[in-house]
Design a protein around this motif. Structure first.
Motif, PDB file in Angstrom:
ATOM      1  N   HIS A 282     -41.715 -14.803  94.491  1.00  0.00           N
ATOM      2  CA  HIS A 282     -43.144 -15.015  94.650  1.00  0.00           C
ATOM      3  C   HIS A 282     -43.406 -16.412  95.192  1.00  0.00           C
ATOM      4  O   HIS A 282     -42.612 -17.334  94.983  1.00  0.00           O
TER       5      HIS A 282
ATOM      6  N   GLY B 188     -47.964 -17.026  92.849  1.00  0.00           N
ATOM      7  CA  GLY B 188     -47.526 -15.851  92.105  1.00  0.00           C
ATOM      8  C   GLY B 188     -47.543 -14.568  92.914  1.00  0.00           C
ATOM      9  O   GLY B 188     -47.287 -13.491  92.367  1.00  0.00           O
TER      10      GLY B 188
ATOM     11  N   ASP C 107     -46.759  -9.803  89.679  1.00  0.00           N
ATOM     12  CA  ASP C 107     -47.719 -10.766  90.224  1.00  0.00           C
ATOM     13  C   ASP C 107     -48.791 -11.088  89.186  1.00  0.00           C
ATOM     14  O   ASP C 107     -49.100 -12.253  88.919  1.00  0.00           O
TER      15      ASP C 107
ATOM     16  N   ILE D 196     -47.483 -13.204  86.188  1.00  0.00           N
ATOM     17  CA  ILE D 196     -47.268 -14.617  86.519  1.00  0.00           C
ATOM     18  C   ILE D 196     -48.603 -15.347  86.633  1.00  0.00           C
ATOM     19  O   ILE D 196     -48.765 -16.475  86.137  1.00  0.00           O
ATOM     20  N   LYS D 197     -49.582 -14.714  87.261  1.00  0.00           N
ATOM     21  CA  LYS D 197     -50.891 -15.356  87.423  1.00  0.00           C
ATOM     22  C   LYS D 197     -51.560 -15.602  86.061  1.00  0.00           C
ATOM     23  O   LYS D 197     -52.135 -16.671  85.831  1.00  0.00           O
TER      24      LYS D 197
ATOM     25  N   SER E 270     -38.880 -13.307  89.433  1.00  0.00           N
ATOM     26  CA  SER E 270     -39.284 -12.462  88.313  1.00  0.00           C
ATOM     27  C   SER E 270     -38.359 -11.272  88.157  1.00  0.00           C
ATOM     28  O   SER E 270     -37.765 -10.792  89.134  1.00  0.00           O
TER      29      SER E 270
END
Length: 567
Positions: free
Chosen positions: A45, A49, A66, A69-70, A119
């Motif tokens: 990423h 993210g 995604d 992570i955000k 990730s």
């Protein structure tokens, strides 16, 4: 500024790194669900993210990464993410999956700045959820196991034993659970190193510029494809068998799709609200499954990048089955596997030549667990089963392959299941006549019979057994999935999603659904029907009754009888 050649070299370097993450994971994981089935989601990423490269696994995992992570960046702050850190997140409403699908991710630093993330998400065996294996009837998040909100497994490269000890003391199978999480850590570190090597070789400025270019190119491809799609608004409804609590009560999934020049909107308003059982979806997974269908229509032949989804907008109602909020139960995520084809059902009204009929509609998982009498050790094994795909305007549906929600996955081999468990596979093969008849027939499902040789638990994760796979253009519906416990005996039970306590000698048969047919069956080429009869996909009776084709003992078409049947 990066030239086109450098951009392509870096892009493929990122893709190669993602594949290496997957290979590292498969070589080190303890769990056959990971290294045999490929039940994982892997990504590299950018600093925001957003995914720039992935390795095929479970498609709805990667975009969910995604979101996880955000949420973690928002929760912790970017300054808390230091070189050498590795995080674990399985709080469902942020991580986009249930508690046993933890997201492990690591920040990537180069030239003293954060440049991205690696990730890895997998399905692990146990985190002290209320039932071993899988939870089918939770009504609150507190029943679904240990939850970790973006916690550090490693701090600046040093193992954080506090978190590992909490995990160890909250697992029925700590060796396997810790082993799989460490495999995730190793996989992420591989991604960090490979990305740092690209940064060292080309410079951080060039690498970050290329990441931006990857997104921009992905968005251009998606918008070009979107412009060619028919425009309009269409709605569809389908159902999950039940929520695990209110047995026999169908759960409504409603989707309205609008395609315009600027965007595709997937609106889940009208889906069931206040669902009591654990089939509610974290909104990140709803976005991910919607993204999967969008990509299949727009950019199916290019790798996943976040830019592909810029023209997609997903609308949900918080508190509904498509948008779980704390503390709604989320453990049985089958809604996310079934809902993709509700989008296709809506689109089939406006673009029937571009989408297939419904598949068997489920991943049809069977999980077994118990104590292995050969070793005295606990065992837990699972496999997803293949289904038939729906027919389309140009060809028959594929026979016996993984459901479209898990296109990168495989089933668990017979030899592995029998070696590691107290199960014997008595039968495994195609399920004749399960595909819906049509000019292009639906693919057939499969049937696998499990005989248990010691007291065990058999968990059936099948949630599309009460509604038939829909067809297009006059085709016939496919036969639905079903689970049969102890078939042909006085104790025979036909069921779907279920948690079964089994004795030695008990048998479970997992019979998966076939795809819906496309077009009028009597328009099918008689030679194609005869070929299907010869291969065991269609019975002679179905050939006559559904297709109007008489097939002789030597598998030739009886042309006179066929003409009479089709008159």
């Amino acid at each position: 500024m990066a030239d086109a050649v450098t951009t392509e070299i870096i892009r493929h370097g990122l893709l190669a790194a993602a594949e290496e993450i997957a290979r590292n994971l498969c070589r080190t994981a303890y769990n056959t669900v990971v290294y045999e089935i490929h039940d994982y989601g892997i990504g590299l990423h950018d600093v925001n993210g957003d995914v720039v490269a992935d390795a095929p696994g479970i498609a709805v995992f990667t975009r969910g990464n995604d979101a996880g992570i955000k949420h973690s960046m928002e929760f912790l702050g970017v300054d808390a993410m230091e070189p050498g850190d590795v995080f674990i997140l399985n709080y469902p409403y942020w991580s986009s999956a249930h508690t046993l699908d933890p997201l492990v991710f690591a920040p990537i630093h180069a030239e003293d700045q954060l440049i991205g993330f690696a990730s890895c998400r997998v399905h692990i065996t146990d985190l002290n959820q209320k039932d071993p294996g899988y939870v089918l009837d939770s009504t609150h998040k507190s029943q679904e196991g240990l939850m970790m909100p973006a916690s550090k497994l490693y701090r600046r490269g040093e193992r954080n034993d506090d978190v590992f000890n909490i995990i160890r003391f909250n697992s029925r199978m700590p060796k396997h659970t810790i082993g799989d999480i460490q495999a995730q850590v190793s996989a992420c570190i591989t991604g960090v190193r490979r990305t740092q090597e690209l940064a060292d070789k080309y410079g951080v400025a060039v690498l970050t510029e290329v990441m931006e270019s990857i997104h921009e190119h992905g968005e251009r491809l998606a918008r070009l494809a979107l412009a060619k799609l028919p425009k309009g608004t269409w709605s569809a409804v389908d159902y999950v068998d039940d929520d695990g609590i209110n047995k026999g009560e169908l759960v409504r999934l409603q989707c309205t799709v609008t395609v315009s020049d600027e965007e595709m909107v997937v609106d889940w308003t009208g889906s069931a609200e206040n669902v009591e059982g654990p089939i509610n979806l974290p909104v990140g997974q709803t976005a991910a499954l919607s993204s999967l269908i969008f990509k299949s229509l727009t950019t199916p032949n290019s790798p996943v990048v976040a830019g592909n989804f810029a023209p997609l907008r997903v609308v949900t109602v918080p508190g509904s089955v498509m948008h779980a909020v704390d503390p709604m139960p989320t453990f049985t995520l089958w809604t996310g596997l079934l809902a993709g084809e509700v989008i296709l059902r809506a689109l089939a009204q406006g673009m029937p030549e571009l989408v297939p009929a419904c598949s068997g509609g489920d991943v049809c998982s069977m999980m077994g667990l118990g104590i292995n009498p050969r070793t005295g050790e606990p065992w837990q094994e699972a496999t997803n089963e293949a289904v038939g795909y729906g027919g389309s305007a140009h060809h028959d549906g594929e026979d016996g392959i993984m459901h479209l929600s898990e296109p990168g996955c495989r089933n668990n081999p017979v030899e592995v299941l029998e070696a590691k468990s107290s199960m014997i596979i008595d039968h495994y093969g195609y399920r004749p006549d399960s595909g819906g008849a049509g000019e292009f027939r639906g693919g057939v499902g499969v049937s696998r019979s499990y005989r248990f040789t010691a007291p065990s638990t058999g968990i059936c994760l099948v949630y599309k057994t009460k509604t038939e796979p829909w067809s297009i253009g006059g085709g016939q519906e496919g036969r639905p999935n079903r689970i049969v416990l102890n078939p042909g005996t006085p104790r025979e039970v036909i069921q779907g999603g279920s948690y079964n306590k089994l004795d030695a000698g008990d048998v479970l048969v997992n019979a998966t659904g076939g795809g819906g047919g496309y077009g009028l069956p009597f328009k099918r080429d008689p030679l194609a029907v005869a070929h299907d009869v010869r291969n065991g996909f269609v019975s002679e009776e179905s050939a006559r009754n559904d297709y109007g084709v008489a097939v002789m003992e030597d598998f030739r078409v009886d042309e006179a009888a066929t003409a009479a049947l089709r008159a």
